[in-house]
Design an enzyme around this catalytic site. Structure first.
Site, PDB file in Angstrom:
ATOM      1  CD  GLU A 113      -2.890  -1.134   2.378  1.00  0.00           C
ATOM      2  OE1 GLU A 113      -3.317  -0.084   2.848  1.00  0.00           O
ATOM      3  OE2 GLU A 113      -3.156  -2.241   2.868  1.00  0.00           O
ATOM      4  CG  HIS A 116      -8.676   5.817   1.910  1.00  0.00           C
ATOM      5  ND1 HIS A 116      -8.603   5.617   0.558  1.00  0.00           N
ATOM      6  CD2 HIS A 116      -8.071   4.737   2.479  1.00  0.00           C
ATOM      7  CE1 HIS A 116      -7.990   4.460   0.319  1.00  0.00           C
ATOM      8  NE2 HIS A 116      -7.654   3.909   1.477  1.00  0.00           N
ATOM      9  NE  ARG A 118      -4.252   5.455   3.250  1.00  0.00           N
ATOM     10  CZ  ARG A 118      -4.750   4.570   4.080  1.00  0.00           C
ATOM     11  NH1 ARG A 118      -5.324   4.961   5.188  1.00  0.00           N
ATOM     12  NH2 ARG A 118      -4.651   3.297   3.813  1.00  0.00           N
ATOM     13  CG  HIS A 156      -9.644   6.133   5.991  1.00  0.00           C
ATOM     14  ND1 HIS A 156     -10.583   5.144   5.773  1.00  0.00           N
ATOM     15  CD2 HIS A 156      -8.463   5.489   6.187  1.00  0.00           C
ATOM     16  CE1 HIS A 156      -9.988   3.951   5.827  1.00  0.00           C
ATOM     17  NE2 HIS A 156      -8.721   4.140   6.101  1.00  0.00           N
ATOM     18  NE  ARG A 164      -4.171   4.883   9.688  1.00  0.00           N
ATOM     19  CZ  ARG A 164      -4.742   3.924   8.952  1.00  0.00           C
ATOM     20  NH1 ARG A 164      -4.390   2.655   9.119  1.00  0.00           N
ATOM     21  NH2 ARG A 164      -5.662   4.216   8.076  1.00  0.00           N
TER      22      ARG A 164
HETATM   23  P1  FAD Z   1     -13.499   0.160  16.072  1.00  0.00           P
HETATM   24  O1  FAD Z   1     -13.168  -1.066  15.356  1.00  0.00           O
HETATM   25  O2  FAD Z   1     -14.098   1.265  15.301  1.00  0.00           O
HETATM   26  O3  FAD Z   1     -14.480  -0.207  17.265  1.00  0.00           O
HETATM   27  C1  FAD Z   1     -15.056   0.799  18.062  1.00  0.00           C
HETATM   28  C2  FAD Z   1     -16.090   0.167  18.955  1.00  0.00           C
HETATM   29  O4  FAD Z   1     -16.496   1.077  19.974  1.00  0.00           O
HETATM   30  C3  FAD Z   1     -17.369  -0.248  18.245  1.00  0.00           C
HETATM   31  O5  FAD Z   1     -17.757  -1.482  18.764  1.00  0.00           O
HETATM   32  C4  FAD Z   1     -18.366   0.836  18.647  1.00  0.00           C
HETATM   33  O6  FAD Z   1     -19.707   0.437  18.605  1.00  0.00           O
HETATM   34  C5  FAD Z   1     -17.920   1.090  20.068  1.00  0.00           C
HETATM   35  N1  FAD Z   1     -18.308   2.375  20.636  1.00  0.00           N
HETATM   36  C6  FAD Z   1     -18.037   3.623  20.169  1.00  0.00           C
HETATM   37  N2  FAD Z   1     -18.521   4.550  21.021  1.00  0.00           N
HETATM   38  C7  FAD Z   1     -19.115   3.882  22.029  1.00  0.00           C
HETATM   39  C8  FAD Z   1     -19.806   4.275  23.196  1.00  0.00           C
HETATM   40  N3  FAD Z   1     -20.022   5.578  23.517  1.00  0.00           N
HETATM   41  N4  FAD Z   1     -20.296   3.315  24.024  1.00  0.00           N
HETATM   42  C9  FAD Z   1     -20.144   1.995  23.726  1.00  0.00           C
HETATM   43  N5  FAD Z   1     -19.487   1.568  22.632  1.00  0.00           N
HETATM   44  C10 FAD Z   1     -18.979   2.501  21.799  1.00  0.00           C
HETATM   45  N6  FAD Z   1      -6.631  -0.022   9.286  1.00  0.00           N
HETATM   46  C11 FAD Z   1      -5.653  -0.902   8.999  1.00  0.00           C
HETATM   47  O7  FAD Z   1      -4.674  -1.019   9.728  1.00  0.00           O
HETATM   48  N7  FAD Z   1      -5.759  -1.680   7.894  1.00  0.00           N
HETATM   49  C12 FAD Z   1      -6.814  -1.604   7.044  1.00  0.00           C
HETATM   50  O8  FAD Z   1      -6.875  -2.335   6.076  1.00  0.00           O
HETATM   51  C13 FAD Z   1      -7.832  -0.680   7.317  1.00  0.00           C
HETATM   52  N8  FAD Z   1      -8.892  -0.534   6.477  1.00  0.00           N
HETATM   53  C14 FAD Z   1      -9.908   0.295   6.833  1.00  0.00           C
HETATM   54  C15 FAD Z   1     -11.034   0.385   6.024  1.00  0.00           C
HETATM   55  C16 FAD Z   1     -12.108   1.161   6.401  1.00  0.00           C
HETATM   56  C17 FAD Z   1     -13.327   1.246   5.518  1.00  0.00           C
HETATM   57  C18 FAD Z   1     -12.049   1.891   7.611  1.00  0.00           C
HETATM   58  C19 FAD Z   1     -13.203   2.739   8.050  1.00  0.00           C
HETATM   59  C20 FAD Z   1     -10.917   1.838   8.406  1.00  0.00           C
HETATM   60  C21 FAD Z   1      -9.839   1.054   8.026  1.00  0.00           C
HETATM   61  N9  FAD Z   1      -8.694   0.970   8.808  1.00  0.00           N
HETATM   62  C22 FAD Z   1      -7.706   0.091   8.484  1.00  0.00           C
HETATM   63  C23 FAD Z   1      -8.642   1.619  10.114  1.00  0.00           C
HETATM   64  C24 FAD Z   1      -8.963   0.562  11.176  1.00  0.00           C
HETATM   65  O9  FAD Z   1      -9.962  -0.291  10.682  1.00  0.00           O
HETATM   66  C25 FAD Z   1      -9.440   1.183  12.458  1.00  0.00           C
HETATM   67  O10 FAD Z   1      -8.572   2.199  12.854  1.00  0.00           O
HETATM   68  C26 FAD Z   1      -9.490   0.122  13.554  1.00  0.00           C
HETATM   69  O11 FAD Z   1     -10.282  -0.954  13.138  1.00  0.00           O
HETATM   70  C27 FAD Z   1     -10.027   0.731  14.816  1.00  0.00           C
HETATM   71  O12 FAD Z   1     -10.240  -0.307  15.733  1.00  0.00           O
HETATM   72  P2  FAD Z   1     -10.808   0.070  17.160  1.00  0.00           P
HETATM   73  O13 FAD Z   1     -10.986  -1.208  17.886  1.00  0.00           O
HETATM   74  O14 FAD Z   1      -9.982   1.128  17.750  1.00  0.00           O
HETATM   75  O15 FAD Z   1     -12.237   0.745  16.842  1.00  0.00           O
HETATM   76  C1  SIN Z   2      -7.177   0.487   2.721  1.00  0.00           C
HETATM   77  O1  SIN Z   2      -7.411  -0.701   2.537  1.00  0.00           O
HETATM   78  O2  SIN Z   2      -6.891   1.280   1.814  1.00  0.00           O
HETATM   79  C2  SIN Z   2      -7.236   1.021   4.098  1.00  0.00           C
HETATM   80  C3  SIN Z   2      -5.993   0.709   4.787  1.00  0.00           C
HETATM   81  C4  SIN Z   2      -5.828   1.565   5.993  1.00  0.00           C
HETATM   82  O3  SIN Z   2      -6.616   2.457   6.261  1.00  0.00           O
HETATM   83  O4  SIN Z   2      -4.834   1.341   6.689  1.00  0.00           O
END
Ligand code: FAD
Ligand code: SIN
Length: 540
Positions: free
Chosen positions: A116, A242, A288, A349, A384
């Site tokens: 990437e 993104h 990015r 993003h 990032r």
């Molecule tokens: P999340 O996975 O967002 O989980 C947050 C949780 O908190 C959820 O369960 C939500 O319901 C809960 N929550 C929020 N507020 C409250 C509240 N007030 N009370 C109770 N629960 C709450 N990163 C990579 O490294 N590689 C990738 O390929 C990649 N692709 C991506 C593609 C997309 C479309 C997106 C949007 C992001 C991508 N990212 C990627 C970024 C990465 O997915 C996220 O940064 C990561 O998954 C965040 O994980 P997390 O556990 O911190 O939060």
């Molecule tokens: C992507 O698949 O382009 C998202 C990867 C990332 O946000 O790290």
């Protein structure tokens, strides 16, 4: 109700669930999550998890790529720690049952490592283009079957409960976190959750912007709650856009993974001419921030609504098997990516800033941890590197768990009685439309004035508007019975305000923050994190 456990985890994405699974080896864990358990950014992650695996790659390469993308603000100790721990975390996921995509190589079957933007080597572990869903599947299965993990779906954290032993006259200084007040969405009841350690794993804040790749849960609740509780919040001006989300009115900014460019896709103007080589030597695989700004600049120059992403010159079978989800989704919207270029635009993003933590994921408030996208650990700096986010969440959830177990487990703060949530004279709101209008207003103003390219004038205009909106919400919030829309509205307003203030204070352009009034990087004065703390609690 009052609930007590050893660990309270708020959020059920990769950060919260991986913390919970480890913590459950030591005590009872309550996970509260505001929608269904899988609703998270984790579940929609596409590209994968970056780690050094190939023998031609090295830790030094991954460290260098991360630091280059971070534009001078990465904390080197954090970068080294995360990168070096990467292979262990991947092995752990494999042990837990995650199935990453494999391919036939020179030495037999091995993992198919993707590439990437900003990466000098192939190092992205992926499960086709549904990596997050595969990781979430395994973590959810394990959490739901663990006897010491108790999941409360459709429960929304409102505020953290803190003990303010050292509150001084001029500065609001909370001492320790005791847990959280939590709304049960369906009944409207507010419960008290108490724990030896509380973990914010609430993800990012893409919903602060009109166009975002993020799911609806991404309303910055963790940052807003930690800020209200007195913890420091850092680097919130660095919002990652993104470059390539599908341009279609019904697509809700569906992400077209950077891995598509990693496999050779090129960006074109609508007239079919390529533009990225003129912006950066890595062309479509530049970091990015550079690609997103280049697209923004092309759209402004041409007046077009979108640019095109073209991979149609590759073998159609390869495209369908490498990107099955993206291929299907594009087809649903009328585009066959094996035959034609698809229209794309940038969208908000990833939140590079967040709740400031130390190397163990602990915030400035004791017993309060922040992991995953909610946290600002020092890994990402001003931008990032792709696929470093899932990795960061895995590394820090492990460290946070170790610290929580060794320092707080079984050690109660005190025996004080925590008061129940006081609803005051709150009544049912009669005009709920006000909430959705204000949501819309904030998201539009952030998109228009605090987007990819900023200026002092636009930022100050945004500040005036958000101050007014915050005052309006403050009145609304205390007068009416709480529901999730109102809670999220308050949180996106708080986060928007923090982003605007952080952006105003950074008088330079660096990484994801580009201000036309200060177009250059100023290492002499501005090579530092932007740290914001609540001075005095005012209700919003
Ligand atoms: P999340 O996975 O967002 O989980 C947050 C949780 O908190 C959820 O369960 C939500 O319901 C809960 N929550 C929020 N507020 C409250 C509240 N007030 N009370 C109770 N629960 C709450 N990163 C990579 O490294 N590689 C990738 O390929 C990649 N692709 C991506 C593609 C997309 C479309 C997106 C949007 C992001 C991508 N990212 C990627 C970024 C990465 O997915 C996220 O940064 C990561 O998954 C965040 O994980 P997390 O556990 O911190 O939060
Ligand atoms: C992507 O698949 O382009 C998202 C990867 C990332 O946000 O790290």
């Amino acid at each position: 109700m009052e609930y007590r456990s050893s660990f309270l985890v708020i959020g059920s994405g990769v950060a919260g669930l991986s913390f919970a699974l480890r913590a459950a080896e030591h005590g009872e864990v309550h996970i509260i999550t505001k929608r269904g358990i899988t609703e998270s950014s984790t579940n929609v992650a596409q590209g994968g998890i970056a780690t050094v695996w190939d023998e031609k790659d090295s830790f030094d390469n991954h460290i260098r790529d991360t630091i280059t993308a971070g534009a001078g603000l990465c904390h080197r100790d954090v970068v080294e720690m995360v990168v070096r721990d990467g292979p262990n975390r991947i092995k752990e996921l494999l042990d837990w049952g995650v199935r990453f995509t494999k391919r036939e190589g020179e030495n037999g079957e091995d993992f198919d490592l993707g590439r990437e933007g900003g990466h000098s080597h192939r190092r992205i572990f992926h499960a086709a283009d549904l990596t997050g869903r595969e990781v979430e599947r395994v973590l959810v299965e394990k959490a739901l079957s663990h006897p010491r993990v108790h999941v409360f779906e459709h429960h929304t954290a409102i505020n953290l409960i803190t003990l303010n032993r050292f509150q001084s006259f001029d500065r609001y200084r909370p001492d320790e976190c005791l847990g959280a007040y939590v709304l049960e969405n369906e009944t409207g009841e507010i419960h008290t959750f108490l724990a030896d350690a509380t973990v914010l794993a609430t993800g990012g804040s893409g919903k602060v912007y009109l166009y975002t790749s993020n799911p609806d849960i991404a309303t910055g609740d963790g940052v807003a709650m930690a800020y209200r509780a007195g913890a420091a919040v850092a680097n919130m001006e660095f919002v990652q856009f993104h470059p390539t989300c599908l341009y279609h009115p019904q697509a809700k900014s569906f992400l077209i993974s950077e891995a598509v460019r990693g496999e050779g896709a090129i960006l074109l103007r609508k007239d079919g001419t390529r533009f990225m080589p003129a912006y950066h030597e890595m062309a479509e695989l530049a970091p990015r921030d550079i690609v997103a700004r280049a697209i923004d600049s092309e759209l402004k120059k041409t007046g077009d609504d979108y640019v095109l992403l073209d991979i149609s010159f590759k073998d159609p079978d390869f495209i369908r098997s490498r990107f099955p989800n993206i291929y299907e989704k594009c087809l649903q919207f009328g585009y066959d990516m094996t035959k034609e270029p698809i229209p794309v635009v940038p969208a908000a993003h990833y939140q590079c800033g967040g709740v400031l933590t130390d190397l163990n994921g602990e915030s400035e408030v004791k017993r309060l941890f922040a992991v995953g996208e909610t946290a600002c650990t020092g890994l990402h700096g001003a931008n990032r590197l792709a696929s470093n986010s899932l990795l960061e969440a895995l590394v820090f959830s492990k460290r946070a768990c170790e610290k929580a177990v060794s320092t707080y487990l079984g050690k109660k703060v005190t025996d004080i009685q925590v008061p129940k949530w006081d609803p005051g004279n709150a009544i049912d709101p009669d005009e709920l439309v006000v909430i959705s209008h204000t949501w819309d207003e904030i998201r539009r103003l952030m998109w228009n004035y605090v987007g990819i390219v900023r200026s002092d004038k636009r930022l100050h205009r945004a500040k005036e508007r958000i101050d007014l909106i915050k005052r309006e919400i403050s009145e609304y919030y205390w007068n009416f019975i709480l529901n999730t829309d109102l809670l999220e509205l308050r949180n996106i307003a708080t986060v928007a305000d923090i982003i605007i203030r952080s952006a105003i204070s950074r008088k330079e352009s660096r990484g994801l923050h580009y201000n036309i009034d200060y177009p250059y990087r100023d290492d002499e004065n501005m090579r530092k994190d932007t740290v914001i703390r609540l001075e005095r609690y005012s209700g919003v």
